[in-house]
Design a protein around this motif. Structure first.
Motif, PDB file in Angstrom:
ATOM      1  N   ARG A   1      43.905  92.713  21.444  1.00 44.98           N
ATOM      2  CA  ARG A   1      42.716  93.221  22.148  1.00 44.98           C
ATOM      3  C   ARG A   1      43.076  93.728  23.534  1.00 44.98           C
ATOM      4  O   ARG A   1      42.595  94.769  23.976  1.00 44.98           O
ATOM      5  N   GLN A   2      43.968  93.017  24.211  1.00 44.04           N
ATOM      6  CA  GLN A   2      44.408  93.432  25.544  1.00 44.04           C
ATOM      7  C   GLN A   2      45.167  94.758  25.468  1.00 44.04           C
ATOM      8  O   GLN A   2      44.961  95.655  26.280  1.00 44.04           O
TER       9      GLN A   2
ATOM     10  N   ALA B   1      44.896  97.039  23.098  1.00 43.03           N
ATOM     11  CA  ALA B   1      43.941  98.097  22.747  1.00 43.03           C
ATOM     12  C   ALA B   1      43.119  98.520  23.964  1.00 43.03           C
ATOM     13  O   ALA B   1      42.854  99.713  24.162  1.00 43.03           O
ATOM     14  N   ALA B   2      42.733  97.556  24.788  1.00 42.23           N
ATOM     15  CA  ALA B   2      41.952  97.871  25.991  1.00 42.23           C
ATOM     16  C   ALA B   2      42.779  98.711  26.970  1.00 42.23           C
ATOM     17  O   ALA B   2      42.265  99.677  27.559  1.00 42.23           O
ATOM     18  N   LEU B   3      44.049  98.369  27.155  1.00 42.89           N
ATOM     19  CA  LEU B   3      44.896  99.148  28.051  1.00 42.89           C
ATOM     20  C   LEU B   3      45.129 100.549  27.496  1.00 42.89           C
ATOM     21  O   LEU B   3      45.080 101.535  28.241  1.00 42.89           O
ATOM     22  N   ARG B   4      45.335 100.658  26.202  1.00 43.93           N
ATOM     23  CA  ARG B   4      45.513 101.970  25.571  1.00 43.93           C
ATOM     24  C   ARG B   4      44.270 102.840  25.810  1.00 43.93           C
ATOM     25  O   ARG B   4      44.378 104.014  26.146  1.00 43.93           O
ATOM     26  N   GLU B   5      43.096 102.250  25.655  1.00 45.74           N
ATOM     27  CA  GLU B   5      41.852 102.977  25.881  1.00 45.74           C
ATOM     28  C   GLU B   5      41.726 103.387  27.348  1.00 45.74           C
ATOM     29  O   GLU B   5      41.301 104.502  27.651  1.00 45.74           O
ATOM     30  N   GLU B   6      42.123 102.517  28.259  1.00 44.63           N
ATOM     31  CA  GLU B   6      42.071 102.833  29.687  1.00 44.63           C
ATOM     32  C   GLU B   6      43.012 103.998  30.025  1.00 44.63           C
ATOM     33  O   GLU B   6      42.645 104.908  30.777  1.00 44.63           O
TER      34      GLU B   6
END
Length: 190
Positions: free
Chosen positions: A7-8, A10-15
């Motif tokens: 999840r972390q 994926a969140a960084l990739r999205e950012e």
């Protein structure tokens, strides 16, 4: 089930993706460097390449995931539905994550159309769409060489999607993409 690490990540990739897309819209694709993206996202250049193979992948990276979503939606369609109808419905059913910000989507679509490196990378990624969708479409064809016919239907659908996207971009986002797609399919099948 996704772990906290997943999840972390994926969140960084999205950012990173959002940061890059903002820079692309503001400065243009060619004028934006990987170093600028990394700096704006607060990561190193090396970290950028852990998440993306190329700068083009920031814009086009989720095309494979979209193909998988269309494939899942296609598998869920009634088995007796003709391939053209089933593919259209599957594309509509799976598009919930796209076209959320018209201004940004329009700028990115224009960039994909007008930037040679993005067009080339899109063609590469579209091959995956054909590989995933053709066998599913073949299951809906009952006569002739089903593999050839299925590949032709998928290629035709993708060409019609591209036509609808191009018309939408040219209209500054005012054209009805579904209506343009339907008109292109009618012309192709006529």
């Amino acid at each position: 089930m996704a772990t906290a690490w997943d999840r972390q990540r994926a969140a960084l990739r999205e950012e990173i993706t959002e940061t890059a897309r903002t820079l692309f819209v503001e400065q243009g694709f060619e004028a934006t460097t990987v170093d600028q993206i990394a700096q704006s996202a607060g990561i190193s250049r090396r970290s950028f390449f852990r998440y993306f193979g190329t700068k083009e992948d920031v814009v086009l990276g989720d095309l494979n995931a979209r193909a998988d979503a269309v494939a899942r939606a296609l598998e869920a369609r009634p088995a007796d539905e003709d391939p053209w109808t089933a593919l259209r419905a599957a594309m509509l059913d799976s598009r919930s994550e796209t076209f959320t910000d018209v201004r940004s989507d329009l700028a990115l679509s224009r960039m994909m159309r007008d930037t040679p490196s993005l067009r080339a990378r899109k063609v590469e990624k579209r091959q995956y769409w054909s590989e995933v969708l053709t066998p599913l479409v073949a299951e809906r064809i009952t006569e002739g060489d089903v593999t050839v016919r299925a590949a032709a239907v998928v290629a035709g659908v993708l060409a019609c999607v591209d036509i609808a996207s191009d018309v939408w971009v040219e209209s500054e986002g005012t054209a009805d993409m579904e209506a343009v797609y339907d008109e292109a399919v009618t012309a192709l099948r006529g």
